[in-house]
Write a protein that holds these residues in place. Structure first.
Motif, short mmCIF file in Angstrom:
data_model
loop_
_atom_site.label_atom_id
_atom_site.label_comp_id
_atom_site.label_asym_id
_atom_site.label_seq_id
_atom_site.Cartn_x
_atom_site.Cartn_y
_atom_site.Cartn_z
N TYR A 279 -8.25 -6.47 11.31
CA TYR A 279 -8.21 -6.58 9.91
C TYR A 279 -9.29 -5.91 9.36
O TYR A 279 -10.38 -6.51 9.19
N TYR B 239 -4.66 -9.08 -5.10
CA TYR B 239 -5.80 -8.08 -4.51
C TYR B 239 -6.14 -7.09 -5.55
O TYR B 239 -5.23 -6.59 -6.11
N THR B 240 -7.43 -6.82 -5.46
CA THR B 240 -7.77 -5.96 -6.39
C THR B 240 -7.47 -4.34 -6.23
O THR B 240 -7.39 -3.64 -7.26
N MET B 241 -7.15 -4.07 -5.12
CA MET B 241 -6.67 -2.56 -4.90
C MET B 241 -5.26 -2.29 -5.42
O MET B 241 -4.95 -1.14 -5.45
N GLU C 145 -15.55 -6.11 6.31
CA GLU C 145 -17.03 -6.20 5.67
C GLU C 145 -17.21 -6.18 3.97
O GLU C 145 -16.71 -5.43 3.49
N GLY C 146 -17.45 -7.37 3.55
CA GLY C 146 -17.34 -7.17 2.04
C GLY C 146 -18.68 -8.06 1.45
O GLY C 146 -18.84 -7.91 0.17
N ARG D 96 -11.27 -3.85 5.92
CA ARG D 96 -10.91 -3.78 4.43
C ARG D 96 -10.31 -2.30 4.17
O ARG D 96 -10.58 -1.35 4.48
N GLY D 97 -9.40 -2.54 3.07
CA GLY D 97 -8.53 -1.30 2.66
C GLY D 97 -9.08 -0.09 2.24
O GLY D 97 -8.59 0.82 2.66
N GLU D 98 -10.43 -0.40 1.83
CA GLU D 98 -11.05 0.92 1.22
C GLU D 98 -11.66 1.77 2.42
O GLU D 98 -12.00 2.83 2.00
N PHE D 99 -11.54 1.18 3.49
CA PHE D 99 -11.93 1.94 4.72
C PHE D 99 -10.92 2.89 5.21
O PHE D 99 -11.27 3.61 6.21
N ALA E 62 -4.50 -2.95 7.26
CA ALA E 62 -5.77 -2.97 6.13
C ALA E 62 -5.45 -3.94 4.90
O ALA E 62 -4.39 -4.27 4.86
N GLY E 63 -6.38 -4.55 4.61
CA GLY E 63 -6.72 -5.39 3.64
C GLY E 63 -6.43 -4.60 2.20
O GLY E 63 -5.95 -3.49 2.20
N ALA E 64 -6.91 -5.48 1.11
CA ALA E 64 -6.47 -4.70 -0.20
C ALA E 64 -7.50 -5.16 -1.10
O ALA E 64 -7.16 -4.94 -2.45
N GLY E 65 -8.78 -5.57 -0.86
CA GLY E 65 -9.51 -5.76 -1.90
C GLY E 65 -9.74 -7.20 -2.19
O GLY E 65 -9.24 -7.59 -3.37
N HIS F 78 0.78 -0.99 -0.10
CA HIS F 78 -0.05 0.03 0.03
C HIS F 78 1.08 1.31 -0.05
O HIS F 78 0.45 2.21 -0.80
N ASN G 84 -9.53 4.38 -4.95
CA ASN G 84 -9.53 3.54 -3.91
C ASN G 84 -10.08 3.92 -2.49
O ASN G 84 -10.29 2.76 -1.65
#
Lengths: 222, 420
Positions: B123, A83-85, B85-86, B125-128, B166-169, A48, A154
Motif C-alpha cells: 500500500y 481522501y484529498t487526492m 509514507e506521510g 501513497r497515491g502521490e508516488f 495506491a492510496g489517495a491522500g 483513481h 497530484n
C-alpha cells in the motif's frame, strides 16, 4: 440530497467510447488484484481511474463506479470525500499544490504560496477564471529534504523550489493544455436545502464582469 | 564522512548508475535462494536475534510480530507493506522504492515465505504513482521474469503473488489498521484493537496479517545472508539492531537520506553526515522522528537516536525523519504549523482528537498572530495532556507530544507573543 441507500441498479457510463475502453481495461486489472469475493476492495484504485479520465469525480462517475463494483453510491461518495487526492469539484487544468508541512515551511513554503497567489491572481483553494490553474496547500509529500516542494496535478513532484523556478514552472504550465476537465453540472443541481430561515449560500463568484473577481472557490476534498 | 567502519546495508547501491535495476542489484536474489532452503521458523528466529525493530514509527520488534502471525492457525495469512509514507519530515521509504526497490522486494518475498503468506499487498501513497510506485512495479516485473515472484518460486514449490495498491491522500492511512480499511476499499478509520492485525479477526479481510514498513523489510536480505547476530551488532545500543535511514531536512548544510548505525547521536548525525548547520545557522531545536515526536533542544543533541533511549526521554525515534531547525524559527510559529497539519489530518472518528486537534490549531494560530493571552498557552498544554491515551489510534498523541514539548522547552517563544 443523496439517498442513504441507492439501489445497486445500473447507472449510465459517464465516459466517451474511447474513455470507456481504457476504463474497462484498467478496471479489469484493478479488480483482478483481489479475490472475487473481495472485489469491492478495489474502490480506491477504480476511483483513481475515473478521475484520471474525467479530471474530477462527477456525481455520475461515482454512481457508475458504484454500479460496476456493486457498492451503494453513498458509500462511494463517503470514500471519495475522505481522501484529498479525489476531487469532488472541477479544479484547474494545472492543479498546483504547495507543501506547507513543517520541513517545507521551515524552508520558505509560505513565500512560495504567496508568490503563486500573486502570479496567478488567486488565493489558495481557488481556480483561475480561465480554468487553467488552481492553487492549494497540501500536506507533507515526503520530499522534506528537497524543500520547498510543489506537486502538480497530484503526481508530478517539483522540488527545491525557489521563487524564480516557480515563475518558470508557471510559465511552462501556462503554455500547456493540461488535464481535461469534465464540465461542472448546473449549480442548482448541487444546492442543498438548508432549511428555512437561513441565508442561501453563495455558490457563484461575487462579481462576474470582465474586470470583476478573477476566481471561483473550488477547494475540493476535505 | 561517516562513522569509521559503519556498514551500509540499505543504501549500498544508491550511488551506482541505474541503481533500481535488477542488473545493478546483481541479477539474482541470493538471500531469497538461501531463505527458501531454510525452515520458515528459522528465518523468524534470525529476525528475533537481529533485534530488528519496525521502522515505520512504533519500533515494535519485527520478529515478535511475525511470531504472533505464525502462531495463528487461520489461513490465508497476509503480509501487507506500509509504504504510505506521510509523517512530516520523513522521506526514506520513497528513497528505498526509487533507488533500491529490489532489496525491498527480495525482503518482502522472504517475509512472505517466513509467514506462509501467498498474497501480499504494497500500500503506497497515491502521490508516488509516477515515481516510487513505478519503480517498485518495474522491479516486481523484473523479479517475476526472473522467477522470484509467481508460481513455484525458484523451484521451491512456494507461490507468491504481489500487488501494489495506491492510496489517495490521507495521513491516517499510515496507521496500520486504517491502512487495512483503506486497502479493503473504505475510508481510513483506524480499527478498535483487539483484535490486533496479527490475530484472526483483526487483519486484512479479518485474516492474520503482518503490516511491515518498507525499510523494515529491506533489511531482510542482509539478515538472512549475514545472520541475526551480525545485524544486531551493527546497532550501537542494545535491542536496536542494524542501521537506520535518517531522512534529514531543515537547516543542516546537507539534507537527504543518510544511513547511520541505530543509536547514533543527533549531534554525530548532524556533524559527521550532514556537514553541520548551514552557513550562519545555529542549532535551536531538533525534531527527532517525524513531526509527531516531542522536540529536542540543541543541548539534547547528544541523545542517542534509538527507540529505547528516546522513549525513556519522553519522545520517540518514530519514523526517522529528523528536522534540524535554526535560530530563525520561532517555535510558537512552528507549533502552529504542526498543529494545522494534525487538525487537517484527524480522521474525525474519535471526539478528543477531532475536537482537540482543531482546538489546538485555533489556539496556536491565535497565539502566533499576537492575539493570545498567557492562559492560551497554558490551555494548549492542558488540552494536549487531556487528548493523550484517549483515542483509538495514536494520531491524537502525535499531536499532543509536540504541543506539550514545544511549550515546555521553548516557553519564551510563546510568552514573547502573548499579552501577560
Amino acid at each position: 440530497m443523496i439517498p442513504l441507500q441507492t439501489p445497486g441498479g445500473p447507472a449510465p457510463s459517464p465516459f466517451s467510447p474511447e474513455q470507456q475502453s481504457r476504463f474497462d481495461a484498467d478496471f479489469g486489472r484493478a479488480v483482478a488484484k483481489y479475490a472475487a469475493d473481495h472485489r469491492r476492495a478495489a474502490l480506491l484504485p477504480v476511483l483513481h481511474l475515473a478521475q484520471d479520465l474525467l479530471g474530477w469525480l462527477t456525481e455520475p462517475a461515482m454512481a457508475y463506479v458504484g454500479f460496476r463494483l456493486d457498492i451503494p453510491k453513498v458509500r462511494v461518495r463517503e470514500v471519495a470525500s475522505f481522501y484529498t487526492m479525489y476531487r469532488l469539484k472541477p479544479v484547474g487544468r494545472h492543479a498546483i499544490g504547495v507543501c506547507n508541512s513543517v520541513s517545507c515551511w521551515a524552508m520558505g513554503s509560505e513565500q512560495i504560496i504567496k508568490r503563486c497567489e500573486e502570479k496567478l491572481g488567486i488565493r489558495s483553494g481557488e481556480t483561475t477564471r480561465d480554468g487553467q490553474f488552481s492553487l492549494e496547500e497540501v500536506a507533507c509529500l515526503a520530499a522534506c529534504g528537497y524543500a520547498p516542494a510543489v506537486l502538480v496535478n497530484n503526481y508530478r513532484y517539483v522540488e527545491n523550489v525557489t521563487p524564480q523556478s516557480l515563475d518558470s514552472l508557471i510559465e511552462e504550465l501556462r503554455a500547456k493544455p493540461g488535464n481535461s476537465m469534465a464540465p461542472a453540472p448546473e449549480p442548482k443541481k448541487l444546492e442543498i436545502n438548508r432549511g428555512q430561515g437561513e441565508a442561501p449560500r453563495q455558490t457563484e463568484p461575487q462579481t462576474t464582469g470582465p474586470s470583476g473577481a478573477t476566481s471561483v472557490q473550488t477547494s475540493g476534498g476535505k | 564522512m561517516a562513522l569509521a567502519g559503519s556498514p551500509k546495508i540499505l543504501s549500498v547501491d544508491w550511488d551506482k548508475p541505474e541503481s533500481w535495476t535488477l542488473k545493478t542489484y546483481g541479477g539474482k536474489y541470493p538471500a531469497l535462494e538461501k531463505a527458501l532452503k531454510m525452515q520458515p521458523q528459522a528465518i523468524v528466529d534470525e529476525v528475533v536475534k537481529a533485534n530488528l525493530r519496525g521502522r515505520g514509527g512504533a519500533g515494535f520488534p519485527t520478529g515478535m510480530k511475525w511470531n504472533f502471525v505464525r502462531k495463528e492457525t487461520s489461513f490465508p495469512k497476509y503480509l501487507v507493506v506500509n509504504a504510505d509514507e506521510g509523517e512530516p519530515g520523513t522521506f526514506k521509504d520513497r528513497a528505498i522504492c526509487e533507488r533500491s526497490p529490489h532489496m525491498f522486494v527480495e525482503g518482502l518475498i522472504i517475509g512472505c515465505f517466513a509467514l506462509d503468506c501467498h498474497l501480499t499487498y504494497i500500500y503506497c501513497r497515491g502521490e508516488f504513482r509516477d515515481g516510487a510506485i513505478k519503480r517498485v512495479q518495474e522491479a516486481i516485473e523484473e523479479a517475476r521474469a526472473a522467477g522470484f515472484v509467481g508460481k513455484n518460486i525458484l523451484g521451491s514449490g512456494f507461490d507468491l503473488e504481489m500487488h501494489v495498491v495506491a492510496g489517495a491522500g490521507a495521513y491516517i492511512c499510515g496507521e496500520e489498521t486504517a491502512l487495512l480499511e483503506s486497502l479493503e476499499g473504505r475510508k481510513g478509520y483506524p480499527r478498535l484493537k483487539p483484535p490486533f492485525p496479527a490475530n484472526a479477526g483483526g487483519g486484512l479481510f479479518k485474516q492474520p496479517t503482518a503490516v511491515n514498513n518498507v525499510e523494515t523489510l529491506a533489511n531482510l536480505p542482509s539478515i538472512v545472508m549475514k545472520g541475526g547476530d551480525w545485524f544486531n551488532s551493527v546497532g550501537l545500543v542494545p535491542k536496536n539492531g542494524g542501521t537506520r535511514l535518517f531522512a534529514v531536512s531543515g537547516h543542516s548544510r546537507k539534507t537527504g537520506v543518510f544511513e547511520a548505525p541505530m543509536g547514533i547521536t543527533f549531534r554525530a548525525l548532524l556533524d559527521d553526515y550532514c556537514g553541520g548547520m548551514r552557513e550562519g545557522s545555529t542549532l535551536k531545536a531538533i525534531i527527532p522522528g517525524g513531526s509527531s515526536s516531542a522536540i529536542l533542544t540543541a543541548a539534547e543533541a547528544d541523545w542517542a537516536s534509538d527507540f529505547d533511549t528516546l522513549k525513556s526521554k519522553k519522545t520517540m525515534a518514530g519514523s526517522g525523519g529528523v528536522v534540524y531547525l535554526d535560530q530563525s524559527v520561532n517555535m510558537a510559529h512552528a507549533l502552529a504549523n504542526v498543529m494545522r497539519f494534525y487538525a487537517h489530518e484527524s480522521c474525525g472518528q474519535c471526539t478528543p482528537c477531532r475536537e482537540g486537534t482543531a482546538w489546538l490549531s485555533r489556539l496556536c494560530d491565535k497565539i502566533m498572530q499576537g492575539r493570545g493571552e498567557k492562559t492560551d498557552v497554558d490551555n494548549v498544554h492542558q488540552i494536549a495532556r487531556q487528548m493523550e491515551q484517549k483515542t483509538i489510534c495514536a494520531l491524537a498523541d502525535g499531536a499532543a507530544m509536540p504541543a506539550k514539548s514545544y511549550i515546555e522547552k521553548f516557553r519564551a517563544d510563546f510568552d514573547a507573543l502573548v499579552r501577560q
